[in-house]
Design an enzyme around this catalytic site. Sequence first.
Site, PDB file in Angstrom:
ATOM      1  N   GLY A 158      -3.626  -0.269  -4.494  1.00 35.52           N
ATOM      2  CA  GLY A 158      -4.216   0.960  -4.948  1.00 35.52           C
ATOM      3  C   GLY A 158      -3.390   1.777  -5.944  1.00 35.52           C
ATOM      4  O   GLY A 158      -2.498   1.961  -5.723  1.00 35.52           O
ATOM      5  N   ALA A 194      -5.955  15.204  -3.490  1.00 34.11           N
ATOM      6  CA  ALA A 194      -5.012  14.549  -4.589  1.00 34.11           C
ATOM      7  C   ALA A 194      -3.546  14.917  -4.168  1.00 34.11           C
ATOM      8  O   ALA A 194      -2.660  14.070  -4.082  1.00 34.11           O
ATOM      9  CB  ALA A 194      -5.098  14.910  -5.777  1.00 34.11           C
ATOM     10  N   GLU A 209     -19.300  21.364  -7.258  1.00 32.95           N
ATOM     11  CA  GLU A 209     -18.857  21.015  -8.659  1.00 32.95           C
ATOM     12  C   GLU A 209     -20.056  20.374  -9.426  1.00 32.95           C
ATOM     13  O   GLU A 209     -20.314  20.892 -10.505  1.00 32.95           O
ATOM     14  CB  GLU A 209     -17.429  20.508  -8.664  1.00 32.95           C
ATOM     15  CG  GLU A 209     -16.386  21.291  -8.216  1.00 32.95           C
ATOM     16  CD  GLU A 209     -14.993  20.965  -8.416  1.00 32.95           C
ATOM     17  OE1 GLU A 209     -14.067  21.559  -8.505  1.00 32.95           O
ATOM     18  OE2 GLU A 209     -14.974  19.736  -8.445  1.00 32.95           O
ATOM     19  N   ASP A 211      -5.823   8.901   1.235  1.00 34.49           N
ATOM     20  CA  ASP A 211      -6.998   8.813   2.097  1.00 34.49           C
ATOM     21  C   ASP A 211      -7.274   8.138   3.094  1.00 34.49           C
ATOM     22  O   ASP A 211      -7.878   8.181   4.202  1.00 34.49           O
ATOM     23  CB  ASP A 211      -8.268   9.096   1.167  1.00 34.49           C
ATOM     24  CG  ASP A 211      -8.272   9.828   0.157  1.00 34.49           C
ATOM     25  OD1 ASP A 211      -7.620  10.986   0.422  1.00 34.49           O
ATOM     26  OD2 ASP A 211      -9.219   9.770  -0.825  1.00 34.49           O
ATOM     27  N   VAL A 214      -7.559  -6.453  -2.088  1.00 32.00           N
ATOM     28  CA  VAL A 214      -6.953  -7.073  -1.086  1.00 32.00           C
ATOM     29  C   VAL A 214      -7.823  -7.190   0.254  1.00 32.00           C
ATOM     30  O   VAL A 214      -8.429  -5.863   0.387  1.00 32.00           O
ATOM     31  CB  VAL A 214      -5.653  -5.996  -0.743  1.00 32.00           C
ATOM     32  CG1 VAL A 214      -5.023  -6.603   0.715  1.00 32.00           C
ATOM     33  CG2 VAL A 214      -4.686  -6.210  -1.876  1.00 32.00           C
ATOM     34  N   GLY A 242      -4.583   4.550  -7.306  1.00 30.61           N
ATOM     35  CA  GLY A 242      -4.647   5.926  -7.393  1.00 30.61           C
ATOM     36  C   GLY A 242      -3.715   6.845  -7.144  1.00 30.61           C
ATOM     37  O   GLY A 242      -2.740   6.649  -7.603  1.00 30.61           O
ATOM     38  N   PHE A 243      -3.853   7.967  -6.936  1.00 29.71           N
ATOM     39  CA  PHE A 243      -2.554   9.171  -7.030  1.00 29.71           C
ATOM     40  C   PHE A 243      -1.531   8.681  -6.038  1.00 29.71           C
ATOM     41  O   PHE A 243      -0.404   8.794  -6.599  1.00 29.71           O
ATOM     42  CB  PHE A 243      -3.199  10.294  -6.348  1.00 29.71           C
ATOM     43  CG  PHE A 243      -4.292  11.270  -7.426  1.00 29.71           C
ATOM     44  CD1 PHE A 243      -3.742  11.725  -8.504  1.00 29.71           C
ATOM     45  CD2 PHE A 243      -5.644  11.341  -6.910  1.00 29.71           C
ATOM     46  CE1 PHE A 243      -4.930  12.233  -9.297  1.00 29.71           C
ATOM     47  CE2 PHE A 243      -6.590  11.937  -7.715  1.00 29.71           C
ATOM     48  CZ  PHE A 243      -6.181  12.707  -8.947  1.00 29.71           C
ATOM     49  N   GLY A 244      -1.794   8.071  -4.916  1.00 30.91           N
ATOM     50  CA  GLY A 244      -0.728   7.966  -4.187  1.00 30.91           C
ATOM     51  C   GLY A 244       0.064   6.627  -4.513  1.00 30.91           C
ATOM     52  O   GLY A 244       1.286   6.478  -4.759  1.00 30.91           O
TER      53      GLY A 244
END
Length: 436
Positions: free
Chosen positions: A19, A334, A183, A323, A87, A21-23
């Site tokens: 992944g 995030a 939003e 997440d 994966v 993403g942010f992490g």
Amino acid sequence: MTGDLFAPSRGRPRVVIVGGGFGGLRVARGLRHARADVVVIDRVNHHLFQPLLYQVATALLPPGDIAPPLRQILADQANTSVLLGEVTAVDPATRTVRADTADGADRAVPYDYLVIAAGTTDNYFGHDDWAAAAPGMKTLYQAIGLRSRLLHAFEAAAAAPDPGTRREWLTFAVVGAGPTGVELAGQLAALARRTLRREFHDLDPTHLRIVVVDAGHHVLAPFPQQLRRHTQRQLRRLGIEIVLGHTATAVDDTGLTVAPADSHDGSRRISARTVVWAAGVKPVPLAARLAAATNAATDHKGRVVVGDDCALPGHPDVFAIGDIANVHDLPGIAEPAIQQGRYVAELIKHRLGHRPHPGPFRYRDLGIMATISPFDAVADIRGLRLHGPLGKAAWAGVHLGFLVGWANRAAVLATWGWALGTRRRRQQLILTEATG
């Protein structure tokens, strides 16, 4: 990094990150000077700044401004490789992950340390068949498709000779009143009333209808009451209808049926040719496979329960963050993922002999925020509660700070300024198979 990604590591330990993403990206960047080989595996070739995804869907931002390629971000990290693939399984006994790679093969990738940061997917709560009629907004592909869907609705309304059909095309239903739903609804109102009204001369702006539906009793439920009330009041001033305490019981191409959350009596129909799903997410299927392979527990949301070091119990070399993981029951936003990624990078460097032990993971709550309209946002920053232009300034500053790359920050800021000054949007493209 040199060598065969699919052969056992020799000489230097290998850290596999699932992944980008942010992490996951934070782990990779935190290991840029580590004496280890790092492999980032992702289903897509880009990092995605999901908090601004709805601005792609509403034709404000171009996709590339919030989705820089992973190889570009990590190009200067000599110890890091990127592998495009999904994966599908984890085998702790052989310390490998299996991945369907870009060339169509199913391959095993060995690891010494494994970080799972694979994220989430839309949760239709047992009604996955609704996805076609009510698409979610978790990926760049979905956002671009939703942009075409929204813009097509206005074109269809302009072409429809029947007033009833025209009203259906001009009705937009958003399921979910969390930050994403709020939003999106606010930006959709801005798109319709600030931009498209000057371009669609045959459409009556009073026929536009935006409906936000949520099973809860508040918009932005995690926010303080003061900010929830402000948000609800401002949404109504924008002409957005808010239907709280109701769940969707049926969704199709012509609208949805909603009923009180505590009873199916009193159901009603909302005729809308465009329905957007923002009602919840769940971990990707890899989470359940990881839990089964490691005998780890999962919570009621399907997240893998990990320890204070973000590692799976009994598997100190396997970490789950973001997440997909339950780390102190933190929300799936995030900032927790970023802090977990930073922590795991420090812990791995400790185990490699580079750093002292960072101790157990401790989350620093920096607050929550959501935007409502071009000049209004709400923010709760460690007890400091802002709304209106001050809230918007805080919201803009934080989001620009979290974007990856100064070029993207400058581009987004310039686009925001141009859109505010001209009331125009430059991404009003409907993409179909026939698009040339």
